[in-house]
Design a protein around this motif. Structure first.
Motif, mmCIF file in Angstrom:
data_model
loop_
_atom_site.group_PDB
_atom_site.id
_atom_site.type_symbol
_atom_site.label_atom_id
_atom_site.label_comp_id
_atom_site.label_asym_id
_atom_site.label_seq_id
_atom_site.Cartn_x
_atom_site.Cartn_y
_atom_site.Cartn_z
ATOM 1 N N HIS A 68 -36.702 -60.400 -16.899
ATOM 2 C CA HIS A 68 -35.912 -61.627 -17.068
ATOM 3 C C HIS A 68 -36.761 -62.792 -16.575
ATOM 4 C CE1 HIS A 68 -35.107 -60.518 -12.917
ATOM 5 N NE2 HIS A 68 -34.355 -61.571 -12.682
ATOM 6 N N HIS A 70 -36.560 -64.934 -14.017
ATOM 7 C CA HIS A 70 -36.552 -65.418 -12.632
ATOM 8 C C HIS A 70 -37.954 -65.411 -12.026
ATOM 9 C CE1 HIS A 70 -31.993 -64.932 -11.529
ATOM 10 N NE2 HIS A 70 -32.254 -66.053 -12.172
ATOM 11 N N ASP A 72 -39.169 -64.532 -9.236
ATOM 12 C CA ASP A 72 -39.666 -63.401 -8.442
ATOM 13 C C ASP A 72 -40.141 -62.242 -9.329
ATOM 14 O OD1 ASP A 72 -36.853 -63.371 -8.963
ATOM 15 O OD2 ASP A 72 -36.596 -61.670 -7.611
ATOM 16 N N HIS A 73 -39.943 -62.387 -10.635
ATOM 17 C CA HIS A 73 -40.420 -61.378 -11.595
ATOM 18 C C HIS A 73 -41.458 -61.978 -12.553
ATOM 19 C CE1 HIS A 73 -37.150 -58.454 -10.622
ATOM 20 N NE2 HIS A 73 -36.675 -59.576 -10.102
ATOM 21 N N CYS A 191 -34.098 -56.513 -12.140
ATOM 22 C CA CYS A 191 -33.088 -56.931 -11.161
ATOM 23 C C CYS A 191 -31.698 -56.417 -11.537
ATOM 24 C CB CYS A 191 -33.042 -58.454 -11.082
ATOM 25 S SG CYS A 191 -33.426 -59.095 -9.455
ATOM 26 N N HIS A 193 -29.373 -57.595 -13.351
ATOM 27 C CA HIS A 193 -28.341 -58.627 -13.168
ATOM 28 C C HIS A 193 -27.076 -58.315 -13.964
ATOM 29 C CE1 HIS A 193 -30.242 -61.651 -10.680
ATOM 30 N NE2 HIS A 193 -31.366 -61.483 -11.357
HETATM 31 FE FE LIG Z 1 -33.294 -62.188 -10.849
#
Ligand SMILES: [Fe+2]
Ligand SMILES: [Fe+2]
Length: 277
Positions: A68, A70, A72-73, A191, A193
């Motif tokens: 995704h 975000h 942090d990825h 993650c 989500h």
């Molecule tokens: Fe995330």
């Protein structure tokens, strides 16, 4: 096919050579036969330093899959694209949407570090699709994960922007990777989500198989209630999952609960760890 999965970035560092660093994020190097794939890139690009320490050569990575959009990825993608551009970036088109988090009275951007045009101008090949996609032999991305369990929902703190309007992020871009290994189906979660159970049920529908050999990654159970953890455990039992690699956003309480329920089937993920399936 046998796959080797090396954790290049995670919140914690596993036993390994000196100098490995962790950060809130996730990045796995997945190797099989002549294929080398990165699944996520962590947040700052230290996955490349960790790879060097681990003697993992990234010069022939052919595909970067993003779970995704975000930071942090996807954050490490900027540094990787400075290192080289001869790779395919695979993911959902919405990875490039603006992403924010609104918590404790402030809102901050948590989206991709680079836009689509910049990557294309650098020569990166984009392979963006909302549905499942074959990344290579025995490697498939799930595409959009249907919300079907009823006990998993998306936290309203996450926001996105569509057609100039800020709205709760539906996480259309959230997806996992499915590996068809010699031991069975292995699911790599970013993650989750849209929910771990929703993701696994979607995987079962895509593969047509009733069992899942292993899962690893972020199970996104940080704030999960006891009731929700029970339901997740029932899904894990239902798919007879033999190995449960927990890390990133799984959450301390969930790790404790799953360890109690599943014993040695649960293993922690950390930078420097390599597993084979
Ligand atoms: Fe995330
Ligand atoms: Fe994350």
């Amino acid at each position: 096919m046998t796959f080797t999965i090396t954790t290049l970035v995670e919140n914690t560092v596993y036993m390994g050579p000196k100098g490995l660093k962790g950060e809130h994020g996730l990045s796995f190097l997945i190797q099989a036969d002549d294929r080398k794939i990165l699944f996520d890139t962590g947040q700052t690009g230290i996955f490349m330093d960790n790879a060097e320490i681990l003697n993992a050569d990234l010069s022939d990575v052919d595909t970067v899959v993003l779970s995704h959009g975000h930071y942090d990825h996807a954050g490490g993608l900027e540094r990787f694209a400075e290192f080289r551009t001869d790779f395919t970036l695979a993911g959902h088109p919405d990875i490039f949407c603006k992403k924010q988090i609104s918590a404790l009275g402030s809102t901050r951007d948590i989206g991709m570090p680079v836009d689509r045009e910049t990557l294309v101008a650098k020569g990166v090949r984009l392979s963006l699709t909302s549905g499942p996609a074959e990344i290579g032999p025995g490697i498939m991305s799930t595409g959009e994960v249907p919300m079907q369990t009823g006990f998993e929902s998306i936290e309203p703190v996450f926001l996105t922007e569509k057609e100039g309007r800020t709205l709760p992020d539906p996480f259309t871009d959230d997806q996992a990777l499915i590996l068809d290994t010699v031991r069975g189906t292995v699911v790599i979660l970013g993650c989750a989500h849209r929910g771990t159970a929703n993701t696994l049920m979607h995987v079962a529908a895509l593969t047509g198989k009733t069992k899942i050999h292993a899962i690893m990654g972020g199970l996104h159970l940080g704030g999960a209630s006891g009731e929700k953890l029970k339901q997740i455990a029932a899904v894990i039992r239902n798919f007879d999952i033999r190995h449960i690699g927990v890390g990133h956003c799984t959450g301390h309480k969930a790790v404790a609960y799953l360890s109690h329920e599943f014993g040695d089937r649960v293993f922690p993920i950390g930078v420097g760890q390599s597993v084979k399936f």
